[in-house]
Design a protein around this motif. Sequence first.
Motif, PDB file in Angstrom:
ATOM      1  N   ALA A 213       0.830  -1.203   0.000  1.00  0.00           N
ATOM      2  CA  ALA A 213       0.000   0.000   0.000  1.00  0.00           C
ATOM      3  C   ALA A 213       0.862   1.250   0.000  1.00  0.00           C
ATOM      4  CB  ALA A 213      -0.934  -0.009   1.211  1.00  0.00           C
ATOM      5  N   ARG A 214       2.000   1.168  -0.647  1.00  0.00           N
ATOM      6  CA  ARG A 214       2.883   2.325  -0.722  1.00  0.00           C
ATOM      7  C   ARG A 214       2.481   3.217  -1.888  1.00  0.00           C
ATOM      8  NH1 ARG A 214       8.349  -1.270   0.181  1.00  0.00           N
ATOM      9  NH2 ARG A 214       8.213  -1.423   2.464  1.00  0.00           N
ATOM     10  N   PRO A 215       2.578   4.524  -1.698  1.00  0.00           N
ATOM     11  CA  PRO A 215       2.236   5.430  -2.800  1.00  0.00           C
ATOM     12  C   PRO A 215       3.118   5.172  -4.023  1.00  0.00           C
ATOM     13  CG  PRO A 215       2.475   6.622  -0.726  1.00  0.00           C
ATOM     14  CD  PRO A 215       2.980   5.242  -0.486  1.00  0.00           C
ATOM     15  N   PHE A 216       2.535   5.403  -5.185  1.00  0.00           N
ATOM     16  CA  PHE A 216       3.301   5.258  -6.418  1.00  0.00           C
ATOM     17  C   PHE A 216       3.004   6.441  -7.331  1.00  0.00           C
ATOM     18  CE2 PHE A 216      -0.657   2.911  -6.985  1.00  0.00           C
ATOM     19  CZ  PHE A 216      -1.125   3.373  -8.211  1.00  0.00           C
ATOM     20  N   ALA A 217       3.959   6.723  -8.189  1.00  0.00           N
ATOM     21  CA  ALA A 217       3.835   7.857  -9.107  1.00  0.00           C
ATOM     22  C   ALA A 217       3.181   7.403 -10.404  1.00  0.00           C
ATOM     23  CB  ALA A 217       5.203   8.460  -9.398  1.00  0.00           C
ATOM     24  N   MET A 218       2.225   8.163 -10.861  1.00  0.00           N
ATOM     25  CA  MET A 218       1.594   7.897 -12.159  1.00  0.00           C
ATOM     26  C   MET A 218       2.378   8.646 -13.240  1.00  0.00           C
ATOM     27  SD  MET A 218      -2.451   7.989 -11.128  1.00  0.00           S
ATOM     28  CE  MET A 218      -2.356   9.619 -10.368  1.00  0.00           C
TER      29      MET A 218
END
Length: 631
Positions: A213-218
């Motif tokens: 559930a780690r943020p990711f870059a689009m």
Amino acid sequence: MLRWRDFFCPDDAGAAELVRRLGARLLGSDGEPPASAGEVVDLAAHRDPARPGHVTSPEPLVHPRLRARIAAALGLTPAQVAAVARYDTCILDGEFVGPDRLPTVDYDVIADNGGGAALRRLLIDRTGSDDLLLDHIPVLPTTERPPALSDAGELVPGAVDRAYERLLAALAVHRRYLELRVPCMMRMAQWERAQDAFDALCAAIAGEPDPRARPFAMDDDWLERRAAGLAHSRGSGPDSVPAYCSHLHAALRPALPSPPLPRHGYHVDPLTPLVCRFVGDDGLLLVLPHAVVLLDATTGDLRFAVPAVTSDVLAVTGDHAVFVARGDLLAQVHVLDLRRGVYRSDWDGLAPPVFPMAPYKSDEWCVYDYGHRLARPLPDPGNYKGGAVLGPCLRHAWIEGTARIFRLTDLLPQFDLDDLPRPGPPPPLALWRRGEQPPDIDPHDPTVFPFAAEAAPPGEPDDAEEEAYESDDDEDDDPRVAFALAHDGFRVFWRGALHVRRVPVLRLEHPFASVALDREGERLLVAYPGELALYPLGPGGAPGPARRLSFTCHADAVTLAALRGRVPGLDRAVEMQLLSRFGTVDALRRATVEQLSRVAGFPPMLEDEYRPLPAELAQAIQDALRGLPRE
């Protein structure tokens, strides 16, 4: 000195030995875990303080800190061990099945040769022991599961408690799947969630973020990978990837409106507010089946009416309304300028609101920030294909089908709807005004029409109502939810009642369409077909007398009521078809005869509802429309 929390986050060097020793202590001298009530021992009961409560797993779990040790024993890599544990692949004839061979393996074979059971068989075969796999998980005492503080100043479950809840829920569903002998694909998918939940529990106790559930870059690379996956899933060739990538890039920008997909067919009054919101101190935004209207909150005057767009989430931010519609991979957004009544095609000068959404192609919800092109997966996946509700301050959200309001910045739960009383089922959804129902709806059916009297104060239902409620299915999925953070905590409207400090202060006894609270939680708006009720809320949350606003006087702006009976052939089906495509009477006035009759280009799944109109009928409708006075 050994601590039970070290079971979840041991040092890598001595992880295997430490987990073995604590596991042996958990089992005790008799080799069995302590007696438990259900899955977790009663933490308040007298017991050996050296042996905590425990969770029993129906299948072996793989400890994230022991993957390397298991991999070394089996001649695999840690990533391969993790893939087998989650049923992403399997082991056949003692060999790991790689991605090249995996497409040729049946799901039943993966189910029989994957998961912790496959690793256990291989460990016993090669090492004679399976003590690197886990069947019993300790439950830390409450002193090691600290709560968190909500925005309302209340103690809420902390990260460790939420991780335990997630693990217990995942294991309970998996156990139920085993009892029901559901298809293997469902069992494997559910076990992935159980293994992921255990990984998240270990991370939470270690003070680390959930690994899944780690943020990711689009960013461009992510968009290109997603476009390639979308092209593959649809059987398109590599040549189609740039087109899909361009489509995903465009989804990050506001789009001009296109006709919304009708959700209620012809069984909905065009004046039914499916969604309502406060706009500042003096505006009321109503999302009708085919149009969006802005009314003056004092006089009820119409400020503008524009065609509606398909949306699953609505955010009112300053002078703009942002509509979010679910997509295959990314949600599409539409931005309505509330000062001018026009849709925008850019974010210029406007910070995109953060919103939760799940694509059609996945059951994984994320919190999306289009402004920074970031996304953060929610830790609890779920096949919730409904919408979500944003609080008026845009800091909190609730997803349809769930029970918790959470904070968007860090996903911390703020309010649990299950804590509210349930005196009875919520009033049905009102979709029609009396006298406006289509021929196939009973005009005396009380579940279709709005109130006939004032909203009743809270009271206990009689025995007959209780028995009827107990015999019906539990209707937890009522999407008519509203909430606001006031000075005395969250004020929540749920299941037809307004709750202040978790006590119902107003209960609606008659069908309604939608509901909203203002930013301070000082006003409640209840929307019915053709009419609105505004309740002022006192400092303690007590509702005052409702002020009624009828907007049926604006029907000529968003319906063809003025033409009914005047144009031969203009029946309800034709009216609804035209409204679905054009939204407002002004848009219909501007349309040509060819556009009104339209002989091609209908969505394939809606061909039965969209049929070409005869040119004579289209001409007659156009002539009649141009003879009507303008709103």
